[in-house]
Design a protein around this motif. Structure first.
Motif, PDB file in Angstrom:
ATOM      1  N   PRO A 100       0.814  -1.225   0.000  1.00  0.00           N
ATOM      2  CA  PRO A 100       0.000   0.000   0.000  1.00  0.00           C
ATOM      3  C   PRO A 100       0.846   1.273   0.000  1.00  0.00           C
ATOM      4  N   LEU A 101       1.981   1.228   0.697  1.00  0.00           N
ATOM      5  CA  LEU A 101       2.855   2.400   0.733  1.00  0.00           C
ATOM      6  C   LEU A 101       3.443   2.686  -0.643  1.00  0.00           C
ATOM      7  N   VAL A 102       3.846   1.625  -1.334  1.00  0.00           N
ATOM      8  CA  VAL A 102       4.395   1.788  -2.686  1.00  0.00           C
ATOM      9  C   VAL A 102       3.350   2.401  -3.612  1.00  0.00           C
ATOM     10  N   MET A 103       2.121   1.885  -3.545  1.00  0.00           N
ATOM     11  CA  MET A 103       1.058   2.438  -4.377  1.00  0.00           C
ATOM     12  C   MET A 103       0.782   3.889  -3.997  1.00  0.00           C
ATOM     13  N   GLY A 104       0.834   4.182  -2.700  1.00  0.00           N
ATOM     14  CA  GLY A 104       0.617   5.551  -2.245  1.00  0.00           C
ATOM     15  C   GLY A 104       1.649   6.517  -2.792  1.00  0.00           C
ATOM     16  N   LEU A 105       2.892   6.067  -2.881  1.00  0.00           N
ATOM     17  CA  LEU A 105       3.950   6.920  -3.437  1.00  0.00           C
ATOM     18  C   LEU A 105       3.675   7.239  -4.907  1.00  0.00           C
ATOM     19  N   PHE A 106       3.266   6.224  -5.653  1.00  0.00           N
ATOM     20  CA  PHE A 106       2.947   6.437  -7.065  1.00  0.00           C
ATOM     21  C   PHE A 106       1.751   7.378  -7.222  1.00  0.00           C
ATOM     22  N   LEU A 107       0.703   7.134  -6.441  1.00  0.00           N
ATOM     23  CA  LEU A 107      -0.499   7.958  -6.555  1.00  0.00           C
ATOM     24  C   LEU A 107      -0.239   9.386  -6.071  1.00  0.00           C
ATOM     25  N   GLY A 108       0.607   9.526  -5.063  1.00  0.00           N
ATOM     26  CA  GLY A 108       0.968  10.863  -4.595  1.00  0.00           C
ATOM     27  C   GLY A 108       1.712  11.650  -5.663  1.00  0.00           C
ATOM     28  N   THR A 109       2.613  10.964  -6.351  1.00  0.00           N
ATOM     29  CA  THR A 109       3.333  11.610  -7.452  1.00  0.00           C
ATOM     30  C   THR A 109       2.375  11.997  -8.570  1.00  0.00           C
ATOM     31  N   ALA A 110       1.423  11.109  -8.863  1.00  0.00           N
ATOM     32  CA  ALA A 110       0.425  11.410  -9.892  1.00  0.00           C
ATOM     33  C   ALA A 110      -0.414  12.622  -9.498  1.00  0.00           C
ATOM     34  N   ALA A 111      -0.745  12.735  -8.214  1.00  0.00           N
ATOM     35  CA  ALA A 111      -1.529  13.881  -7.739  1.00  0.00           C
ATOM     36  C   ALA A 111      -0.761  15.188  -7.940  1.00  0.00           C
ATOM     37  N   MET A 112       0.539  15.161  -7.685  1.00  0.00           N
ATOM     38  CA  MET A 112       1.356  16.365  -7.902  1.00  0.00           C
ATOM     39  C   MET A 112       1.419  16.726  -9.384  1.00  0.00           C
ATOM     40  N   LEU A 113       1.502  15.708 -10.234  1.00  0.00           N
ATOM     41  CA  LEU A 113       1.518  15.967 -11.676  1.00  0.00           C
ATOM     42  C   LEU A 113       0.193  16.571 -12.139  1.00  0.00           C
ATOM     43  N   ILE A 114      -0.899  16.068 -11.591  1.00  0.00           N
ATOM     44  CA  ILE A 114      -2.216  16.603 -11.951  1.00  0.00           C
ATOM     45  C   ILE A 114      -2.354  18.048 -11.465  1.00  0.00           C
ATOM     46  N   THR A 115      -1.827  18.334 -10.276  1.00  0.00           N
ATOM     47  CA  THR A 115      -1.841  19.709  -9.768  1.00  0.00           C
ATOM     48  C   THR A 115      -1.065  20.637 -10.698  1.00  0.00           C
ATOM     49  N   ALA A 116       0.098  20.165 -11.149  1.00  0.00           N
ATOM     50  CA  ALA A 116       0.890  20.959 -12.096  1.00  0.00           C
ATOM     51  C   ALA A 116       0.142  21.152 -13.409  1.00  0.00           C
ATOM     52  N   LEU A 117      -0.599  20.129 -13.816  1.00  0.00           N
ATOM     53  CA  LEU A 117      -1.385  20.218 -15.052  1.00  0.00           C
ATOM     54  C   LEU A 117      -2.486  21.269 -14.923  1.00  0.00           C
ATOM     55  N   VAL A 118      -3.143  21.302 -13.775  1.00  0.00           N
ATOM     56  CA  VAL A 118      -4.187  22.304 -13.531  1.00  0.00           C
ATOM     57  C   VAL A 118      -3.589  23.712 -13.545  1.00  0.00           C
TER      58      VAL A 118
END
Length: 203
Positions: free
Chosen positions: A166-184
């Motif tokens: 779960p921690l590994v998946m959380g790291l990936f999803l957290g990075t994706a969230a930052m990328l989406i924020t940058a996209l916005v």
């Protein structure tokens, strides 16, 4: 990331890993992915910087597309790592056992470095733990009592991926969230640039 991948690929200490004939190529694949991902991120940064500093809509559009692709890839990788965590752990454990067997057979210094990285990072020793005299030189230097309690590395690797999935998946999803924020943020910037161009006086 790009620099780290290049260092791992061409460093005199790790170059030998790419010449080892292994049934599993996780290290080589991992470093290759690191280099590729680092190169893509560098490319994204270049387009983003160029587009933002010069108010270039084309540069920002390319930047946005690359960000969206990276976000999707990050989410997919996180889900895949979570769903296949046991398989990833098994493959890494097999990789370790292959390196172990070749080190015991050949005593190659490059393999010794690989084992030392595993042992120090995971705080483990060999296939049977602290009593594994075949790879004792590559095991972490600890006190007498702690040395006797060092676990076997394959077990540690498998448990790590099972318990930390779960921690590994959380790291990936957290990075994706930052990328989406940058996209916005990029989308907002593009709208503001477009608005300023439309409101600029015509000469």
């Amino acid at each position: 990331m790009f620099g780290l991948g290049l260092w791992l690929r061409f460093s005199s200490e790790t170059r030998g890993f790419f010449d080892i004939d292994l049934n599993t190529q996780q290290f080589v694949i991992g470093v290759s992915v690191l280099i590729a991902l680092g190169a893509v991120i560098l490319l994204v940064a270049v387009f983003g910087d160029y587009g933002a500093c010069n108010e270039n809509m084309n540069g920002l559009a390319v930047f946005s597309c690359l960000l969206a692709i990276l976000a999707v890839v990050e989410i997919a990788a996180g889900v895949f790592a979570y769903m296949r965590s046991d398989e990833v752990g098994e493959q890494l454990a097999k990789f370790y056992m292959t390196v172990y067997a070749q080190y015991v057979d050949k005593g190659d210094p490059g393999l010794a470095v690989t084992l030392s990285m595993f042992h120090n990072l995971l705080h483990c020793c060999g296939l049977i733990g602290a009593l594994d005299i075949l790879v004792k030189k590559t095991c972490p230097e600890t006190g007498i009592w702690e040395t006797l309690t060092l676990p076997a590395c394959p077990t540690v690797i498998l448990n790590l991926f099972e318990s930390k999935a779960p921690l590994v998946m959380g790291l990936f999803l957290g990075t994706a969230a930052m990328l989406i924020t940058a996209l916005v943020c990029c989308s907002i910037l593009m709208k503001q640039i477009k608005k300023s161009h439309l409101s600029a006086p015509m000469y």
